[in-house]
Design a protein around this motif. Structure first.
Motif, short mmCIF file in Angstrom:
data_model
loop_
_atom_site.label_atom_id
_atom_site.label_comp_id
_atom_site.label_asym_id
_atom_site.label_seq_id
_atom_site.Cartn_x
_atom_site.Cartn_y
_atom_site.Cartn_z
N ALA A 1 34.68 -12.64 -26.56
CA ALA A 1 35.49 -12.23 -27.71
C ALA A 1 36.90 -11.84 -27.28
CB ALA A 1 34.82 -11.06 -28.42
N LYS B 1 29.03 -11.18 -24.70
CA LYS B 1 29.68 -11.40 -25.98
C LYS B 1 31.11 -10.87 -25.97
CE LYS B 1 25.81 -10.49 -28.83
NZ LYS B 1 25.30 -9.40 -29.66
N ALA B 2 31.27 -9.64 -25.44
CA ALA B 2 32.57 -8.99 -25.50
C ALA B 2 33.59 -9.71 -24.64
CB ALA B 2 32.44 -7.54 -25.05
N SER C 1 30.75 -3.67 -25.20
CA SER C 1 32.04 -4.18 -25.65
C SER C 1 33.18 -3.53 -24.88
CB SER C 1 32.19 -4.02 -27.16
OG SER C 1 32.59 -2.71 -27.46
N ALA D 1 25.69 -1.90 -27.55
CA ALA D 1 26.69 -2.82 -28.08
C ALA D 1 28.08 -2.21 -27.90
CB ALA D 1 26.42 -3.11 -29.55
N GLN D 2 28.16 -0.90 -28.17
CA GLN D 2 29.46 -0.25 -28.01
C GLN D 2 29.87 -0.19 -26.54
OE1 GLN D 2 27.61 2.84 -30.38
NE2 GLN D 2 29.48 3.06 -31.58
N GLU E 1 25.49 -7.89 -24.29
CA GLU E 1 26.63 -7.34 -25.03
C GLU E 1 27.93 -7.56 -24.27
OE1 GLU E 1 26.40 -6.44 -28.01
OE2 GLU E 1 24.21 -6.41 -28.13
N LYS F 1 35.50 -5.92 -22.64
CA LYS F 1 36.91 -5.97 -22.98
C LYS F 1 37.77 -5.53 -21.79
CE LYS F 1 39.80 -4.43 -26.74
NZ LYS F 1 39.88 -3.37 -27.74
#
Lengths: 333, 369, 366
Positions: B187, B183-184, B150, B146-147, B180, B154
């Motif tokens: 976001a 999602k990022a 992201s 997840a980290q 992940e 990003k």
């Protein structure tokens, strides 16, 4: 339109490699009624041997150009694979010619494992990068379609090889002997055909084709690996069955059809099953939020690329149990 | 082994009669055979170094001088084998386990350790699920997917472009990371133009790349291993696609560069969980490792070192090597490891996970600041 | 049982009764011997029993009915995923085993019919590739049905499956009998699996000597002749596929419960081939042979792991071939040599079960 044309070109290139490998399966099957499961691994051996030779030649005679280097590699890979094909037939299959059907199939799977394991011991488990001897940068795009010199060479040479093989089988004495052996071993040998020799020749020819396919594969994708033969092997086998196993023309058609189906399927299945393109469905399934801002809700997509082959195969076989171009034979054939 | 014996002998002499010797076994599991055997060995060496250094310093637990012993096992990166060797370690009576290497083997094996009540710390399994199973005995010293996802998402959606195409290889690792990233990207205000898929044995990606090309994304993110990533980048160039190419830690290797051949340029990026070796807290680690094993650190050895150290620190704090007794203290450890500060959150994830972004420059991956 | 007893060297042919007793005793005390070498070996035995069940099921299709199935592992997958769907937090369902296992078997049987129906007309080799394709299709769907709607959780697999609860008693927990005496859960699993294996053998023996079994044998030996004497070959073949699949489904469910975790990579083509190899290696059509083949080939890699490394280190000072490579090497050589030297397997089947006097187990209880 550009995209469709590009997908067709992609499919043709992959399909012609499948077709070349499928020819080997179909030749052996036509004559022996045996699925030579190890055929894909012969392709792998061809690729890895040629890699070894290319590296050797580049080190010893660096001045030699790309084409001669590749030619030397190709010839040595073919020689090794032909010898291997002969040995495999002689040791693993010949004794089982009259055994129950399943026995040679199991041996063939065994040979396939054995080749992979030996290759793993010799070349390790890593992916090897295959030197770029022929340019893989695209030429000036024609009608928006990108094609590389390697791909052109693959298309041309497989077309030549297939034509050559068909001529060999239909026009020469050897070809006639092969067809006779395929028709009926015993009668052929009564007519003075050395069937053992013919069968061995078939194996050797098929292995040579696989070696060529292996070199093409590695030059195109730039990789070689001990397990690389498995997937093309399965796909080519599917192609051979799709076209009607035992039929040379069928293998070619099967290979090309398979290549096209995979490429076009992976390219378009997603948007075809995208519920966002069907407003009625999207509304009933409450997908407005997902679909907004160019989103999509694809039921099937390129993740199913690998099963197109099997699905098409299943459908074709339901309607034509002996493949697209196979002869309709009775149960006792 | 020899060193341990010598250490044992030395300690035996110095500790004298008043203190009895006690040997505490710590297990390590990683693939010592197979495709990524070099990484497995690297992890094992990291844990070994930690144990040897603690032994040399001398540790007293419960009033007794303690010698730690490493029990190494091979899981061949296969879940079923992983379960069998996990059982083997539990049988051998290990008090804690460093491992396994892959998420695919760590997750099923964690159940066996949990049943036996043996704490395990993975130095390299990054799948989110691992610490979400509700097992109290599971920890890791590495940032999770997840980290990492992201950071990739990003970076791709803000620093490089707006629209991102994501390809994954349909393995547990690739799919987890791709989700992940997806999602990022969203976001960060970017758009995912499409999700495409391949598999970990494929060589031809032209069909999916042609489709991606027609949607004209700014970035292509591939979550999978280098063996597919390299050839894929080649085919990206073959189709005349100008989008930038970003891959996760599976592609952050010299192998990737070799396989991509002439197709790689500074338009290629990758991420790696953890700090680059020259940025980790303990600058001498690299040299100590090299001196002891005669090999360079591959990737995760420092994290494996810290995992072993955390187990020992936990035991020291609890003044016991009994798993049931030191587990509560392991949850609370907070010490300076070789990678920096080591501490776990409530789920067992590391509190201080770092992710580094790399870009291709002059024939190698170079860390971006 | 008879066939297994015959397999005991020396004793088997001289004193079948003693041999039978020996086999029975060995089956019962095997885990107690293994536990002395560590729980690891009990776990390995548990897996071996699962493979025995798979091999028995595949033998039904390949050995009895002569239909080559290269995608058998798909049914195992169906059973395992049924367990995962109905007894795990994935969908929040926790049905008891006596509902889940039969359902798994039922779904597997349906899958067998789905595979069987379209391929009825195909001859041997076409059948091989279509079944292979079927196995891959099932695996790929399980690997991908998490997008756009999550059904199978994709490549991540499904975790935290319920363990086997027999009438309110969780056998994945150690059984504490007295303060100092407890029975390990792995040993408990062994006996539960053994019960299933014995049950399967019983059912399969009955099937083999029944009208159905003899019908299958007739189809295997000569399909046209079988048709001519009035055997409904279509129904018989469908029955073979679905019956074989049932055993795979049950084994799959048990696997899910035992492992607690299922993911698509456990159901690859390689697994199908491994089970087929067990059947052929042991002796197609012979229950004893199939069991011996499954046990031998599932223990082999573990034995290699334990002994090949130290032996190589002792002889050469370092490891020349890692156990995985050695296993592949031995397996492939075994497959080739076995077919060349003993094409009917380690313990060949009796000449023909079409002959009733050979088949009836008149000499003792099966």
């Amino acid at each position: 339109m550009e995209t469709l044309l590009q997908q067709i070109v992609n499919g043709l290139v992959v399909g012609s490699v499948y077709a070349l490998v499928a020819l080997g399966y179909t030749m052996v099957y036509g004559i022996l009624g045996l699925i030579n499961f190890a055929h894909g691994d012969v392709l792998m051996v061809g690729a890895l041997v040629s890699l070894q030779v290319v590296l050797f030649v580049q080190k010893t005679w660096p001045a030699l150009g790309a084409f001669p280097t590749l030619l030397i590699a190709l010839v040595s890979a073919m020689a090794v694979c032909m010898a291997m094909g002969y040995i495999i037939e002689r040791t693993a299959y010949r004794r089982l010619r009259n055994a129950p059907r399943l026995a040679p199939l199991i041996t063939a799977i065994g040979v396939s494992f054995l080749l992979q394991t030996l290759a793993m011991i010799i070349w390790g488990r890593n992916y090897h990068s295959f030197p770029q001897l022929i340019d893989t940068t695209p030429l000036q795009p024609i009608a928006g379609v990108f094609i590389t010199p390697v791909q052109i060479i693959i298309l041309l040479s497989s077309a030549c090889l297939m034509t050559g093989l068909i001529l060999l089988v239909t026009r020469t004495k050897l070809g006639r002997a092969m067809r006779a052996t395929a028709e009926n071993h015993r009668v052929a040998s009564l007519m003075g055909v050395d069937t053992n020799k013919i069968i061995a020749t078939t194996f050797v020819l098929g292995s040579a084709l696989a070696a060529i396919a292996g070199v093409m594969f590695s030059t195109n994708y730039g990789v070689a690996h001990y397990a690389m033969g498995f997937i093309p092997g399965i796909k080519a086998f599917t192609a051979a069955v799709l076209g009607g196993i035992g039929n040379l023309g069928g293998a070619m058609v099967g290979g090309i059809v398979l290549g096209l189906v995979e490429s076009i399927g992976a390219g378009y299945l997603g948007s075809m099953t995208d519920l966002c393109n069907l407003p009625v469905w999207a509304q009933t399934a409450n997908l407005q939020e997902t679909c907004s801002n160019g989103g999509s809700f694809e039921l099937l997509s390129s993740n199913y690329q690998d099963i197109f082959a099997f699905v098409i195969l299943g459908i074709v076989l339901i309607f034509r149990p002996t493949g697209l171009m196979g002869e309709r034979v009775s149960d006792r054939a | 082994m020899k060193h341990t014996l010598i250490a044992l002998a030395v300690l035996g002499v110095t500790s004298g009669l008043a203190q009895a010797q006690e040997v505490v076994k710590i297990g390590h599991v990683g693939p010592l055979t197979g495709n990524i055997a070099h990484l497995g060995k690297d992890n094992e060496n990291g844990a070994r170094l930690a144990i040897e250094e603690y032994n040399a310093k001398g540790v007293t637990i419960g009033g007794k001088k303690v010698t730690f012993q490493l029990v190494g096992e091979d899981d061949a990166a296969d879940p079923k084998t992983g379960n069998i060797v996990a059982q083997r370690l539990v049988d051998a009576g290990v008090k804690g386990v460093v491992g396994h290497l892959n998420s695919g083997t760590t997750i099923p094996a964690s159940r066996i350790y949990n049943q036996a009540g043996v704490p395990m710390i993975s130095p390299s399994s990054t799948n989110v699920t691992l610490t979400n199973q509700g097992f109290a005995t599971v920890f890791r010293t590495m940032a999770n997917d997840a980290q990492q996802g992201s950071v990739i998402g990003k970076y791709a959606a803000t620093k490089i472009g707006k629209t991102v195409a994501i390809i994954d290889d349909r393995t547990a690792y690739g799919q987890g990371l791709a989700d992940e990233v997806d999602k990022a990207v969203k976001a960060a205000g970017g758009r995912v133009s499409s999700r495409e898929f391949t598999n970990n044995q494929a060589t031809d990606f032209l069909a999916i790349l042609t489709k991606i090309k027609s949607q004209k994304p700014d970035v292509i993110v591939y979550t999978g291993m280098d063996a597919q990533g390299g050839p894929m980048l080649k085919q990206v160039k073959q189709l005349g696609i100008t989008a930038k190419f970003v891959t996760g830690d599976g592609g952050c290797t010299p192998e990737f560069i070799k396989l991509a051949g002439t197709a790689i340029s500074d338009a290629a990026f990758c991420t790696q969980a953890g700090l680059p070796l020259d940025q980790i807290a303990d600058k001498t680690f690299k040299d100590r490792f090299k001196k002891r094993f005669g090999a360079d650190v591959q990737i995760y050895a420092p994290y494996s070192y810290d995992a072993a150290a955390a187990i020992i620190e936990g035991m020291k704090a609890a003044n016991s090597s009994d798993p049931a007794k030191y587990l509560p203290f392991l949850k609370k450890v907070d010490f300076q490891g070789v990678t920096g500060e080591v501490a776990f959150d409530a789920k067992g994830d590391t509190k201080y996970g770092a992710i580094t972004m790399y870009q291709f420059k002059d024939g190698a991956w170079v860390a971006l600041k | 049982m008879n066939e297994l007893a015959e397999a005991v060297p020396w004793l088997g042919s001289r004193n079948p009764k003693a041999a039978r007793a020996f086999v029975l005793a060995l089956m019962l005390i095997a885990p107690l011997i293994a536990v002395m070498a560590g729980n690891t070996w009990v776990r390995i035995l548990d897996f071996a029993l699962l493979y025995v069940m798979l091999a028995l099921g595949l033998n039904l299709v390949v050995g009895f009915a002569g239909l080559l199935d290269l995608g058998y592992i798909a049914f195992y997958a169906v059973g395992a995923y049924t367990w995962a769907f109905l007894a795990s937090p994935h969908f929040g369902l926790h049905l008891p085993f006596w509902m889940v296992l039969p359902l798994g078997a039922f779904f597997a049987a349906i899958a067998g019919l789905i595979l069987g129906a379209p391929v009825l007309r195909l001859r041997g080799d076409y059948l091989a590739i279509v079944t292979l394709g079927f196995g891959e299709i099932v695996r790929i769907f399980m690997n991908n049905l998490n997008h756009p709607i999550n059904i199978t959780n994709g490549p991540q697999g499904i975790n935290m499956l319920d363990s086997l609860h027999l009438f309110g008693w969780d056998i994945s927990r150690n059984l504490q009998i007295t303060e100092s005496f407890r029975i390990n859960s792995l040993v408990l699993y062994y006996y539960v699996f053994l019960l299933f294996v014995v049950g399967s053998v019983y059912v399969i023996r009955r099937l083999q000597v029944s009208r159905i079994g003899r019908g299958w044998a007739a189809i295997r030996d000569d399909e046209l002749a079988a048709k001519a004497i009035g055997i409904n070959t279509r129904n018989m073949k469908l029955l073979a596929f679905s019956m074989g699949a049932t055993f795979g489904g049950v084994a799959g469910g048990l696997f899910g419960a035992f492992q607690g975790f299922v993911s698509p990579e456990s159901f690859s083509l390689m697994e199908s081939i491994a089970v087929l190899t067990m059947v052929v290696f042991g002796g197609m059509g012979n229950l004893g042979g199939v069991i011996v083949g499954a046990v031998a080939l599932s223990l082999l890699p573990e034995l290699l792991r334990s002994f090949a490394l130290p032996v190589q280190e002792a002889i050469f000072g370092h490891v020349l071939l890692d156990p995985e490579v050695l296993r592949m090497l031995l397996l492939s050589l075994a497959m080739i040599l076995m077919m060349l030297l003993r094409p009917a397997g380690l313990l060949p089947a009796h000449a023909r079960y079409s002959k009733p006097e050979l088949a009836t187990a008149g000499k003792g209880k099966a």
